[in-house]
Design a protein around this motif. Structure first.
Motif, PDB file in Angstrom:
ATOM      1  N   GLU A 108      -3.900   1.491 -27.339  1.00 54.80           N
ATOM      2  CA  GLU A 108      -2.534   1.579 -26.808  1.00 54.80           C
ATOM      3  C   GLU A 108      -2.539   2.350 -25.483  1.00 54.80           C
ATOM      4  OE1 GLU A 108       0.306   0.204 -28.022  1.00 54.80           O
ATOM      5  OE2 GLU A 108      -1.014  -0.812 -29.465  1.00 54.80           O
ATOM      6  N   LEU A 109      -1.592   2.009 -24.595  1.00 56.76           N
ATOM      7  CA  LEU A 109      -1.519   2.685 -23.312  1.00 56.76           C
ATOM      8  C   LEU A 109      -1.127   4.144 -23.501  1.00 56.76           C
ATOM      9  CD1 LEU A 109      -1.597   2.372 -20.184  1.00 56.76           C
ATOM     10  CD2 LEU A 109       0.865   1.958 -20.290  1.00 56.76           C
ATOM     11  N   ALA A 110      -1.979   5.037 -23.049  1.00 56.69           N
ATOM     12  CA  ALA A 110      -1.685   6.465 -23.099  1.00 56.69           C
ATOM     13  C   ALA A 110      -1.123   6.959 -21.769  1.00 56.69           C
ATOM     14  CB  ALA A 110      -2.945   7.249 -23.452  1.00 56.69           C
ATOM     15  N   LEU A 111      -1.581   6.353 -20.678  1.00 61.38           N
ATOM     16  CA  LEU A 111      -1.180   6.811 -19.357  1.00 61.38           C
ATOM     17  C   LEU A 111      -1.406   5.682 -18.355  1.00 61.38           C
ATOM     18  CD1 LEU A 111      -0.310   9.274 -17.587  1.00 61.38           C
ATOM     19  CD2 LEU A 111      -2.740   9.786 -17.316  1.00 61.38           C
ATOM     20  N   GLY A 112      -0.428   5.433 -17.534  1.00 61.83           N
ATOM     21  CA  GLY A 112      -0.569   4.461 -16.454  1.00 61.83           C
ATOM     22  C   GLY A 112      -0.271   5.146 -15.132  1.00 61.83           C
ATOM     23  N   MET A 113      -1.115   4.908 -14.140  1.00 63.20           N
ATOM     24  CA  MET A 113      -0.965   5.575 -12.846  1.00 63.20           C
ATOM     25  C   MET A 113      -1.063   4.538 -11.738  1.00 63.20           C
ATOM     26  SD  MET A 113      -3.405   8.889 -13.547  1.00 63.20           S
ATOM     27  CE  MET A 113      -4.756   7.833 -14.090  1.00 63.20           C
ATOM     28  N   MET A 114      -0.034   4.497 -10.872  1.00 60.12           N
ATOM     29  CA  MET A 114      -0.023   3.548  -9.764  1.00 60.12           C
ATOM     30  C   MET A 114       0.075   4.298  -8.448  1.00 60.12           C
ATOM     31  SD  MET A 114      -0.139   0.371  -8.886  1.00 60.12           S
ATOM     32  CE  MET A 114      -0.088  -0.350  -7.233  1.00 60.12           C
ATOM     33  N   ASP A 115      -0.930   4.138  -7.614  1.00 60.04           N
ATOM     34  CA  ASP A 115      -0.906   4.692  -6.256  1.00 60.04           C
ATOM     35  C   ASP A 115      -0.599   3.543  -5.317  1.00 60.04           C
ATOM     36  OD1 ASP A 115      -1.353   5.696  -3.758  1.00 60.04           O
ATOM     37  OD2 ASP A 115      -3.431   6.282  -4.081  1.00 60.04           O
ATOM     38  N   ALA A 116       0.632   3.489  -4.827  1.00 64.98           N
ATOM     39  CA  ALA A 116       1.055   2.365  -3.985  1.00 64.98           C
ATOM     40  C   ALA A 116       1.597   2.843  -2.635  1.00 64.98           C
ATOM     41  CB  ALA A 116       2.115   1.541  -4.708  1.00 64.98           C
ATOM     42  N   GLU A 117       1.253   4.069  -2.234  1.00 64.46           N
ATOM     43  CA  GLU A 117       1.830   4.629  -1.012  1.00 64.46           C
ATOM     44  C   GLU A 117       1.509   3.804   0.229  1.00 64.46           C
ATOM     45  OE1 GLU A 117       0.623   8.674  -0.658  1.00 64.46           O
ATOM     46  OE2 GLU A 117       2.173   9.410  -2.032  1.00 64.46           O
ATOM     47  N   VAL A 118       0.339   3.165   0.246  1.00 66.12           N
ATOM     48  CA  VAL A 118      -0.052   2.419   1.442  1.00 66.12           C
ATOM     49  C   VAL A 118       0.903   1.257   1.713  1.00 66.12           C
ATOM     50  CG1 VAL A 118      -1.631   0.777   0.317  1.00 66.12           C
ATOM     51  CG2 VAL A 118      -2.074   1.528   2.671  1.00 66.12           C
ATOM     52  N   TYR A 119       1.542   0.728   0.663  1.00 66.88           N
ATOM     53  CA  TYR A 119       2.473  -0.380   0.874  1.00 66.88           C
ATOM     54  C   TYR A 119       3.760   0.071   1.562  1.00 66.88           C
ATOM     55  CZ  TYR A 119      -0.719  -2.618  -2.382  1.00 66.88           C
ATOM     56  OH  TYR A 119      -1.842  -3.103  -2.992  1.00 66.88           O
ATOM     57  N   ASP A 120       4.084   1.354   1.436  1.00 60.91           N
ATOM     58  CA  ASP A 120       5.257   1.875   2.143  1.00 60.91           C
ATOM     59  C   ASP A 120       5.053   1.859   3.659  1.00 60.91           C
ATOM     60  OD1 ASP A 120       6.488   2.376  -0.289  1.00 60.91           O
ATOM     61  OD2 ASP A 120       5.781   4.447  -0.390  1.00 60.91           O
ATOM     62  N   LEU A 121       3.802   1.690   4.082  1.00 62.20           N
ATOM     63  CA  LEU A 121       3.490   1.677   5.512  1.00 62.20           C
ATOM     64  C   LEU A 121       3.560   0.284   6.111  1.00 62.20           C
ATOM     65  CD1 LEU A 121       0.521   4.215   5.435  1.00 62.20           C
ATOM     66  CD2 LEU A 121       2.937   4.653   5.885  1.00 62.20           C
ATOM     67  N   LEU A 122       3.976  -0.705   5.311  1.00 63.03           N
ATOM     68  CA  LEU A 122       4.217  -2.054   5.843  1.00 63.03           C
ATOM     69  C   LEU A 122       5.618  -2.070   6.455  1.00 63.03           C
ATOM     70  CD1 LEU A 122       2.658  -4.133   2.937  1.00 63.03           C
ATOM     71  CD2 LEU A 122       1.843  -4.055   5.309  1.00 63.03           C
ATOM     72  N   THR A 123       5.732  -1.375   7.559  1.00 63.65           N
ATOM     73  CA  THR A 123       7.025  -1.128   8.187  1.00 63.65           C
ATOM     74  C   THR A 123       7.370  -2.215   9.199  1.00 63.65           C
ATOM     75  OG1 THR A 123       5.980   0.204   9.900  1.00 63.65           O
ATOM     76  CG2 THR A 123       6.746   1.358   7.923  1.00 63.65           C
ATOM     77  N   ILE A 124       8.639  -2.214   9.598  1.00 70.28           N
ATOM     78  CA  ILE A 124       9.105  -3.164  10.614  1.00 70.28           C
ATOM     79  C   ILE A 124       8.296  -3.010  11.895  1.00 70.28           C
ATOM     80  CG2 ILE A 124      11.069  -3.845  12.035  1.00 70.28           C
ATOM     81  CD1 ILE A 124      12.869  -2.805   9.722  1.00 70.28           C
ATOM     82  N   ASP A 125       8.032  -1.777  12.306  1.00 71.39           N
ATOM     83  CA  ASP A 125       7.293  -1.540  13.546  1.00 71.39           C
ATOM     84  C   ASP A 125       5.911  -2.185  13.501  1.00 71.39           C
ATOM     85  OD1 ASP A 125       9.352  -0.164  14.686  1.00 71.39           O
ATOM     86  OD2 ASP A 125       8.563   1.832  14.226  1.00 71.39           O
ATOM     87  N   ARG A 126       5.300  -2.220  12.318  1.00 64.96           N
ATOM     88  CA  ARG A 126       3.961  -2.804  12.215  1.00 64.96           C
ATOM     89  C   ARG A 126       4.000  -4.337  12.202  1.00 64.96           C
ATOM     90  NH1 ARG A 126       2.392   2.126   9.337  1.00 64.96           N
ATOM     91  NH2 ARG A 126       0.489   2.893  10.364  1.00 64.96           N
ATOM     92  N   LEU A 127       5.161  -4.907  11.904  1.00 60.50           N
ATOM     93  CA  LEU A 127       5.250  -6.368  11.819  1.00 60.50           C
ATOM     94  C   LEU A 127       5.905  -7.021  13.031  1.00 60.50           C
ATOM     95  CD1 LEU A 127       6.299  -6.959   8.084  1.00 60.50           C
ATOM     96  CD2 LEU A 127       4.018  -6.685   9.058  1.00 60.50           C
TER      97      LEU A 127
END
Length: 316
Positions: A108-127
């Protein structure tokens, strides 16, 4: 039967998923001995892009990774199967995203961890500088890992490109709320549809109300998936319930993402209606659920067509 290829640009998550299992009783806030069950590529955008490519489409991926080994492997794995990765951004000093699941000794799942900070950097300025190139793609598949502001900017600047929303999760699906009227296709599960409509979906009448409410926002084609209970679709041709396909269940991971691939691969072709697209989506979800892992690597269009031919709908 070989169908014409479509040109689809996928925006969103591409990373590695890791699953560990405790070899002894799980103890919170302590060091736990574990074994690694698997490490495999993941991310909604990536999962959809891979199956779209395996179905013979011309596919590109726009996302972000860190300047680390994981990022290099993610890009190389996409490129190796013929996905255009020139719009994948390798961001200096950043870590590639990743999901880690820790299972207890029972599985059974005891702990789930998601590191997704890099996706926050897909900004308008970058596109911004890429916009003319992005608009050259007839279809965009956009997953909700992109920032809300970026999704709004893309919706406002899609031009003649058609935009399909991949809602990802209940919490992230809210990022599409400001642009519902600008979407061309929305596919969501019942929990995500609840966030977007405020309607809790437990039975078909509730699904019918929710999907027609979403259509009333101006979305031409809407699908609400109900897991093992089937699918509800709505378009100008009406609203219908689709029965689940017979499936020898092995692993449901990735089946939801596979539905997107099957649907969009069919719907992006000329003269394909929503019925053919839903049948193809159901076929892809069924085939994926019969496979260990999130990807059907031995996929064929004939296998999808044969499974899709079993799809049945009932008007609602």
């Amino acid at each position: 039967m070989i169908t014409p290829s479509a040109n689809i640009l996928c925006f969103g998550a591409a990373h590695f998923d890791r699953t560990l299992q405790c070899t002894e009783h799980f103890v919170p806030a302590a060091s736990n001995p574990v074994r690694t069950l698997h490490r495999k590529p993941g991310g909604v955008g990536r999962n959809i892009a891979v199956h779209l490519r395996l179905l013979g489409n011309n596919v590109a991926m726009l996302g972000a990774v860190g300047d680390d080994g994981d990022g290099e492997q993610v890009i190389a794995a996409l490129s190796d199967i013929g996905i255009d990765t020139r719009r994948m951004m390798k961001l200096e000093g950043k870590h590639t995203a990743g999901y880690t699941a820790v299972l207890d000794e029972t599985g059974e799942l005891a702990l789930g961890m998601m590191d997704a900070e890099v996706y926050d950097l897909l900004t308008i300025d970058r596109l911004k500088a890429q916009l003319p190139n992005l608009q050259a793609w007839p279809w965009w598949l956009i997953d909700a890992n992109l920032p809300t502001e970026t999704i709004q900017w893309l919706a406002a600047n899609k031009g003649s490109t058609k935009m399909c929303a991949a809602t990802v999760s209940p919490s992230k699906s809210a990022r599409f709320k400001p642009v519902l009227g600008q979407l061309d296709v929305l596919i969501a599960n019942r929990a995500e549809a609840h966030v977007l409509t405020g309607i809790e979906i437990n039975e078909l009448p509730q699904a019918k109300i929710a999907i027609e409410l979403l259509r009333g926002k101006g979305i031409p084609e809407v699908v609400i998936t109900l897991g093992a209970k089937g699918v509800v679709s709505s378009s100008n041709s009406g609203t219908a319930f689709w029965h689940p396909l017979p499936t020898k269940l092995r692993d449901v991971n990735g089946a939801g993402d596979a539905f997107y691939s099957g649907f969009l691969s069919a719907f992006s072709k000329p003269d394909t209606d929503i019925d053919d697209a839903v049948a193809s989506g159901l076929a892809m979800a069924s085939l994926t659920a019969e496979t260990d892992g999130t990807t059907v690597w031995n996929l064929s269009q004939d296998a999808v067509a044969t499974r899709a031919a079993q799809a049945e709908k009932t008007p609602l």
